[in-house]
Scaffold this active site. Sequence first.
Site, PDB file in Angstrom:
ATOM      1  N   ARG A 143       0.841  -1.196   0.000  1.00 10.62           N
ATOM      2  CA  ARG A 143       0.000   0.000   0.000  1.00 10.62           C
ATOM      3  C   ARG A 143       0.869   1.235   0.000  1.00 10.62           C
ATOM      4  O   ARG A 143       1.758   1.375   0.849  1.00 10.62           O
ATOM      5  CB  ARG A 143      -0.934   0.012   1.209  1.00 10.62           C
ATOM      6  N   GLU A 145       1.119   4.059   1.276  1.00  9.39           N
ATOM      7  CA  GLU A 145       0.619   4.866   2.387  1.00  9.39           C
ATOM      8  C   GLU A 145       1.366   6.190   2.402  1.00  9.39           C
ATOM      9  O   GLU A 145       2.563   6.227   2.647  1.00  9.39           O
ATOM     10  CB  GLU A 145       0.843   4.153   3.727  1.00  9.39           C
ATOM     11  N   ARG A 151       2.361   2.824  12.538  1.00  8.32           N
ATOM     12  CA  ARG A 151       1.566   1.615  12.298  1.00  8.32           C
ATOM     13  C   ARG A 151       1.317   1.319  10.837  1.00  8.32           C
ATOM     14  O   ARG A 151       0.558   0.417  10.509  1.00  8.32           O
ATOM     15  CB  ARG A 151       0.248   1.717  13.055  1.00  8.32           C
ATOM     16  N   HIS A 152       1.920   2.101   9.943  1.00 10.48           N
ATOM     17  CA  HIS A 152       1.786   1.871   8.506  1.00 10.48           C
ATOM     18  C   HIS A 152       3.151   1.681   7.870  1.00 10.48           C
ATOM     19  O   HIS A 152       4.078   2.449   8.142  1.00 10.48           O
ATOM     20  CB  HIS A 152       1.104   3.054   7.819  1.00 10.48           C
ATOM     21  N   GLU A 288      -5.734  -1.119  15.586  1.00 12.37           N
ATOM     22  CA  GLU A 288      -6.480  -2.023  14.697  1.00 12.37           C
ATOM     23  C   GLU A 288      -5.564  -3.141  14.215  1.00 12.37           C
ATOM     24  O   GLU A 288      -4.487  -2.890  13.686  1.00 12.37           O
ATOM     25  CB  GLU A 288      -7.025  -1.253  13.480  1.00 12.37           C
ATOM     26  N   SER A 291      -9.666  -6.414  10.024  1.00 14.62           N
ATOM     27  CA  SER A 291     -10.990  -5.953   9.592  1.00 14.62           C
ATOM     28  C   SER A 291     -11.644  -7.098   8.834  1.00 14.62           C
ATOM     29  O   SER A 291     -10.973  -7.787   8.058  1.00 14.62           O
ATOM     30  CB  SER A 291     -10.887  -4.785   8.619  1.00 14.62           C
ATOM     31  N   ARG A 339       1.436  -5.740  12.493  1.00 18.23           N
ATOM     32  CA  ARG A 339       0.795  -5.032  13.615  1.00 18.23           C
ATOM     33  C   ARG A 339       0.623  -5.958  14.812  1.00 18.23           C
ATOM     34  O   ARG A 339       0.755  -5.527  15.956  1.00 18.23           O
ATOM     35  CB  ARG A 339      -0.582  -4.522  13.199  1.00 18.23           C
TER      36      ARG A 339
HETATM   37  P1  ATP Z   1      -5.820   1.562   8.831  1.00 20.84           P
HETATM   38  O1  ATP Z   1      -7.192   2.140   8.993  1.00 20.84           O
HETATM   39  O2  ATP Z   1      -5.116   1.303  10.135  1.00 20.84           O
HETATM   40  O3  ATP Z   1      -4.969   2.277   7.817  1.00 20.84           O
HETATM   41  P2  ATP Z   1      -7.118  -0.253   7.052  1.00 20.84           P
HETATM   42  O4  ATP Z   1      -8.470  -0.310   7.680  1.00 20.84           O
HETATM   43  O5  ATP Z   1      -6.876   0.631   5.890  1.00 20.84           O
HETATM   44  O6  ATP Z   1      -6.033   0.104   8.206  1.00 20.84           O
HETATM   45  P3  ATP Z   1      -7.542  -2.896   6.108  1.00 20.84           P
HETATM   46  O7  ATP Z   1      -7.783  -2.627   4.666  1.00 20.84           O
HETATM   47  O8  ATP Z   1      -8.679  -3.135   7.004  1.00 20.84           O
HETATM   48  O9  ATP Z   1      -6.624  -1.716   6.683  1.00 20.84           O
HETATM   49  O10 ATP Z   1      -6.450  -4.077   6.173  1.00 20.84           O
HETATM   50  C1  ATP Z   1      -6.544  -5.172   7.092  1.00 20.84           C
HETATM   51  C2  ATP Z   1      -5.407  -5.139   8.092  1.00 20.84           C
HETATM   52  O11 ATP Z   1      -4.149  -5.043   7.429  1.00 20.84           O
HETATM   53  C3  ATP Z   1      -5.436  -3.933   9.018  1.00 20.84           C
HETATM   54  O12 ATP Z   1      -6.306  -4.165  10.095  1.00 20.84           O
HETATM   55  C4  ATP Z   1      -3.983  -3.851   9.463  1.00 20.84           C
HETATM   56  O13 ATP Z   1      -3.687  -4.779  10.494  1.00 20.84           O
HETATM   57  C5  ATP Z   1      -3.230  -4.297   8.223  1.00 20.84           C
HETATM   58  N1  ATP Z   1      -2.735  -3.152   7.457  1.00 20.84           N
HETATM   59  C6  ATP Z   1      -3.420  -2.387   6.581  1.00 20.84           C
HETATM   60  N2  ATP Z   1      -2.650  -1.431   6.047  1.00 20.84           N
HETATM   61  C7  ATP Z   1      -1.425  -1.577   6.615  1.00 20.84           C
HETATM   62  C8  ATP Z   1      -0.172  -0.897   6.464  1.00 20.84           C
HETATM   63  N3  ATP Z   1      -0.019   0.106   5.605  1.00 20.84           N
HETATM   64  N4  ATP Z   1       0.877  -1.317   7.196  1.00 20.84           N
HETATM   65  C9  ATP Z   1       0.753  -2.366   8.041  1.00 20.84           C
HETATM   66  N5  ATP Z   1      -0.387  -3.061   8.215  1.00 20.84           N
HETATM   67  C10 ATP Z   1      -1.467  -2.670   7.517  1.00 20.84           C
HETATM   68 MG    MG Z   2      -9.535  -1.868   8.442  1.00 15.52          MG
END
Ligand code: ATP
Ligand code: MG
Length: 365
Positions: A143, A145, A151-152, A288, A291, A339
Amino acid sequence: MEIDGTVRATEKSHRGFELALAGARVVSRAAVPLPLGVVDKVGADLNTRLDHRVLDLRKPAVRAIFELRSALLAGFREAFLHRGFVEVETPKLLRQGAEGGATLFSVAYFDRPAYLAQSPQLYKQMLIGAGLERVFEIAPAFRAEPSDTVRHITEFTSLDAEVGYVDDPEELRGLLEGIVADSVGATRSVLEASGNPLAAGLPRLELPFPRYSFATCEGWLGRPGAGRDFGTEEEKAIGERVARESGAPFYFLTDYPTSVKAATFYARRRDDDPGSTYYFDLDFRGLEIASGGLREHRLDPLLANLASAGLDPGSFAGYLEAFRYGMPPHGGWGLGIDRLVQALAGLANIRESRLFPRDRYRLDP
Ligand code: ATP
Ligand code: MG
């Protein structure tokens, strides 16, 4: 350095033995000075440590994190296989994304664009249509980001599961909490047996994990009915409230409103209340971790969700075909392994949970 000698018991050493040296040879000479002390009494900052990651990884306390990570992954595989899941691998080079265009990495794929997978979402659903009733995958997700947070990261390991013939999100939550509890328990046994100091920090988990609805949390935050997702600070505040309410480290946030999941076109809206979904998060003390929820398995509502998310069904032809020839109700989740390791090892920054982390600024080493 390779040394020969004889081990002898002695009271002079605090370990109770000493080595009478017979010979020593240098096997491989290290350049001096080291950019990073292997015994790091000062505590180098994380950037310096990551710049010299191979030396950093020589520290027993750093290696302990990766022993935990390895035990956790083994624990997950065992917990899934034990429940009749099949491990799968889906493509990471894609023609379209699933999680919104803003975080897609594009790559030059011969004469056309392609994207790195943000998650295996569409493929794991297609496998339910293919008749694999319970699948899981442990694989990289990418991603772009833009934000620089603790946390990302841009490359993470996603643990994904998808389950067919499920009509109640409670069944998914039950599976997820059981799998997490088994994996953490198995990790503790492995770490205790090897004397890993991180064993002591692993939480003792009781089932079921508590559940709090999205609306309950909005009430706690004093923003009832706002219907937008929780920010980092709000997630932390919810974590503190849960700690006071139940003391449980893991908890579910349930019944996400449709307004929060509007872009998540594959999320099933409630039949009896289209303003709400069958979606939930699993959090650990304000962070988090996962999901998931029930997916939309009926073609017409799925097409309507695509349209309201402003997406072109033509880009999803292969995915949509899977729904045309019979798709059972199903659901699943995506869980971020990095995470979870961050949470279980008590790390301030997610980057410490990966051997060679990638973020907006770091592509080396
Ligand atoms: P956040 O809101 O914290 O950015 P998200 O809701 O966009 O996360 P989801 O699409 O729900 O992320 O992805 C499922 C899981 O993957 C998340 O709960 C998280 O544990 C992990 N995750 C998502 N994006 C990242 C990232 N950039 N780095 C590390 N872990 C991630
Ligand atoms: Mg999520």
